[in-house]
Design a protein around this motif. Structure first.
Motif, PDB file in Angstrom:
ATOM      1  N   VAL A 122       0.833  -1.195   0.000  1.00 13.88           N
ATOM      2  CA  VAL A 122       0.000   0.000   0.000  1.00 13.88           C
ATOM      3  C   VAL A 122       0.870   1.248   0.000  1.00 13.88           C
ATOM      4  O   VAL A 122       0.578   2.217  -0.696  1.00 13.88           O
ATOM      5  CB  VAL A 122      -0.971  -0.003   1.197  1.00 13.88           C
ATOM      6  CG1 VAL A 122      -1.739   1.294   1.266  1.00 13.88           C
ATOM      7  CG2 VAL A 122      -1.925  -1.170   1.074  1.00 13.88           C
ATOM      8  N   GLU A 123       1.957   1.220   0.753  1.00 10.70           N
ATOM      9  CA  GLU A 123       2.862   2.373   0.757  1.00 10.70           C
ATOM     10  C   GLU A 123       3.430   2.609  -0.637  1.00 10.70           C
ATOM     11  O   GLU A 123       3.549   3.753  -1.065  1.00 10.70           O
ATOM     12  CB  GLU A 123       3.975   2.162   1.772  1.00 10.70           C
ATOM     13  CG  GLU A 123       3.499   2.264   3.205  1.00 10.70           C
ATOM     14  CD  GLU A 123       4.616   2.081   4.195  1.00 10.70           C
ATOM     15  OE1 GLU A 123       5.401   3.030   4.374  1.00 10.70           O
ATOM     16  OE2 GLU A 123       4.695   0.980   4.767  1.00 10.70           O
ATOM     17  N   LYS A 124       3.749   1.536  -1.350  1.00 13.79           N
ATOM     18  CA  LYS A 124       4.245   1.679  -2.727  1.00 13.79           C
ATOM     19  C   LYS A 124       3.169   2.261  -3.628  1.00 13.79           C
ATOM     20  O   LYS A 124       3.444   3.108  -4.472  1.00 13.79           O
ATOM     21  CB  LYS A 124       4.736   0.335  -3.265  1.00 13.79           C
ATOM     22  CG  LYS A 124       6.054  -0.089  -2.692  1.00 13.79           C
ATOM     23  CD  LYS A 124       6.524  -1.380  -3.307  1.00 13.79           C
ATOM     24  CE  LYS A 124       7.862  -1.785  -2.718  1.00 13.79           C
ATOM     25  NZ  LYS A 124       8.374  -3.023  -3.305  1.00 13.79           N
ATOM     26  N   ARG A 172      -7.907  12.907  -5.159  1.00 13.85           N
ATOM     27  CA  ARG A 172      -8.916  12.241  -4.321  1.00 13.85           C
ATOM     28  C   ARG A 172      -8.581  10.762  -4.132  1.00 13.85           C
ATOM     29  O   ARG A 172      -8.745  10.209  -3.043  1.00 13.85           O
ATOM     30  CB  ARG A 172     -10.309  12.400  -4.924  1.00 13.85           C
ATOM     31  CG  ARG A 172     -10.884  13.809  -4.746  1.00 13.85           C
ATOM     32  CD  ARG A 172     -12.333  13.888  -5.173  1.00 13.85           C
ATOM     33  NE  ARG A 172     -12.523  13.674  -6.600  1.00 13.85           N
ATOM     34  CZ  ARG A 172     -12.507  14.644  -7.524  1.00 13.85           C
ATOM     35  NH1 ARG A 172     -12.318  15.893  -7.170  1.00 13.85           N
ATOM     36  NH2 ARG A 172     -12.687  14.347  -8.792  1.00 13.85           N
ATOM     37  N   GLU A 173      -8.084  10.120  -5.191  1.00 15.84           N
ATOM     38  CA  GLU A 173      -7.671   8.721  -5.083  1.00 15.84           C
ATOM     39  C   GLU A 173      -6.531   8.578  -4.074  1.00 15.84           C
ATOM     40  O   GLU A 173      -6.523   7.659  -3.251  1.00 15.84           O
ATOM     41  CB  GLU A 173      -7.228   8.187  -6.444  1.00 15.84           C
ATOM     42  CG  GLU A 173      -8.360   8.032  -7.441  1.00 15.84           C
ATOM     43  CD  GLU A 173      -7.871   7.644  -8.828  1.00 15.84           C
ATOM     44  OE1 GLU A 173      -6.715   7.170  -8.959  1.00 15.84           O
ATOM     45  OE2 GLU A 173      -8.639   7.813  -9.785  1.00 15.84           O
ATOM     46  N   LEU A 174      -5.578   9.503  -4.141  1.00 16.89           N
ATOM     47  CA  LEU A 174      -4.457   9.492  -3.207  1.00 16.89           C
ATOM     48  C   LEU A 174      -4.942   9.708  -1.776  1.00 16.89           C
ATOM     49  O   LEU A 174      -4.516   9.000  -0.855  1.00 16.89           O
ATOM     50  CB  LEU A 174      -3.434  10.562  -3.599  1.00 16.89           C
ATOM     51  CG  LEU A 174      -2.194  10.678  -2.726  1.00 16.89           C
ATOM     52  CD1 LEU A 174      -1.420   9.368  -2.689  1.00 16.89           C
ATOM     53  CD2 LEU A 174      -1.310  11.808  -3.238  1.00 16.89           C
ATOM     54  N   ASP A 175      -5.848  10.650  -1.591  1.00  8.66           N
ATOM     55  CA  ASP A 175      -6.418  10.892  -0.254  1.00  8.66           C
ATOM     56  C   ASP A 175      -7.071   9.634   0.303  1.00  8.66           C
ATOM     57  O   ASP A 175      -6.899   9.298   1.475  1.00  8.66           O
ATOM     58  CB  ASP A 175      -7.457  12.018  -0.291  1.00  8.66           C
ATOM     59  CG  ASP A 175      -6.850  13.390  -0.489  1.00  8.66           C
ATOM     60  OD1 ASP A 175      -5.626  13.542  -0.302  1.00  8.66           O
ATOM     61  OD2 ASP A 175      -7.613  14.315  -0.838  1.00  8.66           O
ATOM     62  N   THR A 176      -7.809   8.939  -0.542  1.00  5.12           N
ATOM     63  CA  THR A 176      -8.489   7.715  -0.113  1.00  5.12           C
ATOM     64  C   THR A 176      -7.480   6.657   0.307  1.00  5.12           C
ATOM     65  O   THR A 176      -7.646   6.009   1.347  1.00  5.12           O
ATOM     66  CB  THR A 176      -9.395   7.179  -1.237  1.00  5.12           C
ATOM     67  OG1 THR A 176     -10.369   8.175  -1.553  1.00  5.12           O
ATOM     68  CG2 THR A 176     -10.084   5.889  -0.840  1.00  5.12           C
ATOM     69  N   LEU A 177      -6.437   6.482  -0.480  1.00  2.74           N
ATOM     70  CA  LEU A 177      -5.397   5.509  -0.131  1.00  2.74           C
ATOM     71  C   LEU A 177      -4.739   5.854   1.198  1.00  2.74           C
ATOM     72  O   LEU A 177      -4.569   4.996   2.068  1.00  2.74           O
ATOM     73  CB  LEU A 177      -4.316   5.462  -1.222  1.00  2.74           C
ATOM     74  CG  LEU A 177      -4.629   4.703  -2.495  1.00  2.74           C
ATOM     75  CD1 LEU A 177      -3.556   4.983  -3.544  1.00  2.74           C
ATOM     76  CD2 LEU A 177      -4.709   3.214  -2.209  1.00  2.74           C
ATOM     77  N   ILE A 178      -4.369   7.113   1.362  1.00  2.00           N
ATOM     78  CA  ILE A 178      -3.691   7.549   2.586  1.00  2.00           C
ATOM     79  C   ILE A 178      -4.606   7.398   3.791  1.00  2.00           C
ATOM     80  O   ILE A 178      -4.194   6.873   4.836  1.00  2.00           O
ATOM     81  CB  ILE A 178      -3.185   8.995   2.447  1.00  2.00           C
ATOM     82  CG1 ILE A 178      -2.056   9.053   1.412  1.00  2.00           C
ATOM     83  CG2 ILE A 178      -2.717   9.550   3.794  1.00  2.00           C
ATOM     84  CD1 ILE A 178      -1.648  10.460   1.004  1.00  2.00           C
ATOM     85  N   ASN A 179      -5.846   7.824   3.662  1.00  2.00           N
ATOM     86  CA  ASN A 179      -6.790   7.714   4.779  1.00  2.00           C
ATOM     87  C   ASN A 179      -7.039   6.261   5.162  1.00  2.00           C
ATOM     88  O   ASN A 179      -7.092   5.926   6.352  1.00  2.00           O
ATOM     89  CB  ASN A 179      -8.108   8.407   4.447  1.00  2.00           C
ATOM     90  CG  ASN A 179      -7.969   9.908   4.385  1.00  2.00           C
ATOM     91  OD1 ASN A 179      -7.078  10.495   4.978  1.00  2.00           O
ATOM     92  ND2 ASN A 179      -8.859  10.535   3.638  1.00  2.00           N
TER      93      ASN A 179
END
Length: 71
Positions: free
Chosen positions: A16-18, A46-53
């Motif tokens: 997930v970090e990758k 928004r996709e990045l925000d979702t992954l990070i959250n």
């Protein structure tokens, strides 16, 4: 969401970090070519925000489990 959780368990979230890092790089490239306010940039942001959250939420749950095991 369950499929994503399985990825978290693989090597402590490394996959997930990758994915977060790859998405961040893509967002920077898109923003450089289309502008910060473009629909494409906002979509990947928004996709990045979702992954990070999701990742941070999972990490919090892991920390909670570790604390409860120590008691």
């Amino acid at each position: 969401m369950k499929a994503v959780s399985a990825k978290y368990r693989n090597r402590g979230g490394v996959l997930v970090e990758k994915k977060i890092e790859e998405t961040r790089k893509i967002m920077i490239e898109i923003a450089a070519s289309t502008g910060l306010g473009s629909q494409e940039t906002l979509k990947i942001s928004r996709e990045l925000d979702t992954l990070i959250n999701s990742f941070e939420s999972y990490q919090s749950k892991l920390k909670g489990r570790k604390l409860s095991r120590k008691r």
